[in-house]
Design an enzyme around this catalytic site. Structure first.
Site, mmCIF file in Angstrom:
data_model
loop_
_atom_site.group_PDB
_atom_site.id
_atom_site.type_symbol
_atom_site.label_atom_id
_atom_site.label_comp_id
_atom_site.label_asym_id
_atom_site.label_seq_id
_atom_site.Cartn_x
_atom_site.Cartn_y
_atom_site.Cartn_z
ATOM 1 N N TYR A 63 10.175 11.273 58.658
ATOM 2 C CA TYR A 63 11.588 11.548 58.367
ATOM 3 C C TYR A 63 12.083 12.733 59.193
ATOM 4 C CZ TYR A 63 15.744 11.503 55.357
ATOM 5 O OH TYR A 63 17.024 11.401 54.867
ATOM 6 N N TYR A 89 20.979 6.608 61.386
ATOM 7 C CA TYR A 89 20.661 7.254 60.120
ATOM 8 C C TYR A 89 21.034 6.347 58.959
ATOM 9 C CZ TYR A 89 20.785 10.511 56.196
ATOM 10 O OH TYR A 89 20.574 11.120 54.995
#
Length: 396
Positions: A300, A350
């Site tokens: 991440y 994203y």
């Protein structure tokens, strides 16, 4: 790889697989105006089902996270699915819940509650709220706004600044992360940022929240993605090579509360981290392997500093060792652990981490645009600023 006896008795481990993946186009925030966020979700689910070689009629379970807006019963009605046998939402966690949604699906399949679970995330920041912009909340950020913390970049920058103080971390390491992930994105036709990025361009970009600059911050994206989770036995008979869910875990460390996104009252001993040490310990124990056994990773990366601290939390690097690792090319195509090989949240798009799951599956299948040769295991992690973290290991 020699795998040791797993430390966990989690019965669902290595019983399920991801059998199909699907995604819409990704655009910059506000780029999709001809379809609703809900329509994008349905498109991604149809593509995932087709990729797996099943009909949407066969889907009987739903799993999501991050307060996904679109309820399973409405998706069921829109796609004409005859039966809904199970649905689930990961509580809170924001992007920390993406792999946890897959974990929940694997548990449901293992328990015999359903046969095919679709995990999904649809996000149109142009049609709804902008995540990087301050907005009042009943908890979390509202407690910090009076002190000037208005955005995730500001909140997370404080934890990484502490990392720099404790480990004398060179700020130049952040540029190496951004440049490496952009290099991967240049090979990915679906990535939003395909123009090469240099270290000089990174260093000259405007400052967002010290020490983060523009290219240290993730994209703001419109798009949707979905995956199909089923048993390993069913997956063997479907259209595409399955990605086994070897292990999955979610956890939060001692006294982290809401973490940098809601309190900054974490223990000073772990403040300079992403609070993933417990998750990593559980995960690798369940898999019966160590971080050195990994072939590829999708970590991440809402901010470059989050990825760097994640390398240490998950045991890939020793505390304080991640900066040297990334500056020596450890994340790159020829590095020790190629990471975020589609460009990640910094350069591909994203979707609160969900696109990292799709790239993990592509690496296991062998059809990534930056394929790692003979990749057999892939770590996928979820979460940066929120305290709650989750992760999974995919395998051939």
């Amino acid at each position: 790889m020699t795998r040791r006896v797993p430390d966990s008795s989690a019965a669902f481990a290595d019983t399920a697989a991801i059998a199909g993946i699907g995604a819409t186009e990704f655009t910059r925030r506000g780029g999709i105006t001809d379809r609703t966020e809900f329509a994008l979700l349905c498109e991604a689910i149809r593509k995932a089902a087709d990729d797996a070689g099943i009909s949407t009629d066969e889907i009987d379970g739903f799993s999501s996270y991050a307060t996904e807006r679109h309820e399973p019963v409405l998706v069921q009605a829109a796609l004409g699915m005859p039966e809904l046998r199970w649905s689930n939402m990961v509580w809170g966690a924001g992007g920390g819940g993406s792999t946890a949604s897959v974990m929940n699906a694997a548990m449901a399949v293992h328990a015999g509650l359903c046969n095919y679970v679709v995990c999904y995330r649809s996000l149109c920041q142009g049609q709804y709220e902008r995540f990087g912009q301050y907005r009042p909340r009943p908890t979390a950020g509202s407690f910090m706004a009076p002190f000037g913390l208005m955005s995730p970049a500001q909140m997370t920058a404080l934890t990484f600044r502490r990392h720099m103080n404790v480990h004398d971390t060179p700020v130049e390491a952040l540029g190496h992360i951004a440049v490496t992930l952009r290099e991967y994105a240049t090979r990915n036709p679906a990535a939003l940022m395909r123009k090469p990025l240099s270290l000089a361009e990174h260093a000259a970009s405007r400052r967002i929240a010290d020490p983060f600059r523009l290219y240290d911050c993730c994209l703001e994206t419109d798009g949707a993605a979905a995956v199909i989770v089923t048993s390993r036995e069913r997956a063997r008979d479907l259209r595409r090579k399955p990605a086994r869910i070897l292990a999955a875990a979610q956890a939060s460390g001692d006294r982290w509360g809401l973490g940098p996104m809601g309190s900054h009252n974490m223990p000073i001993e772990t403040y300079h981290s992403i609070n993933a040490r417990e998750t990593g310990r559980i995960l690798f124990g369940m898999a019966g392997m160590s971080p050195s056994d990994l072939d590829v990773a999708q970590i991440y990366d809402a901010f470059t500093g989050v990825l760097l601290m994640g390398l240490e939390d998950y045991g890939i690097c020793e505390p304080g060792g991640a900066a040297e690792f990334v500056m020596s090319g450890g994340l790159g195509p020829e590095g020790k652990l190629p990471t975020n090989t589609a460009g990640g949240l910094l350069s591909e798009g994203y979707l609160q981490g969900f696109n990292l799951i799709l790239e993990g599956v592509r690496q296991i299948r062998g059809d990534s645009t930056s394929q790692v040769a003979d990749a057999e295991t892939c770590l996928v992690t979820s979460g940066g600023g929120q305290a709650h973290k989750s992760a999974m290991i995919l395998a051939v």
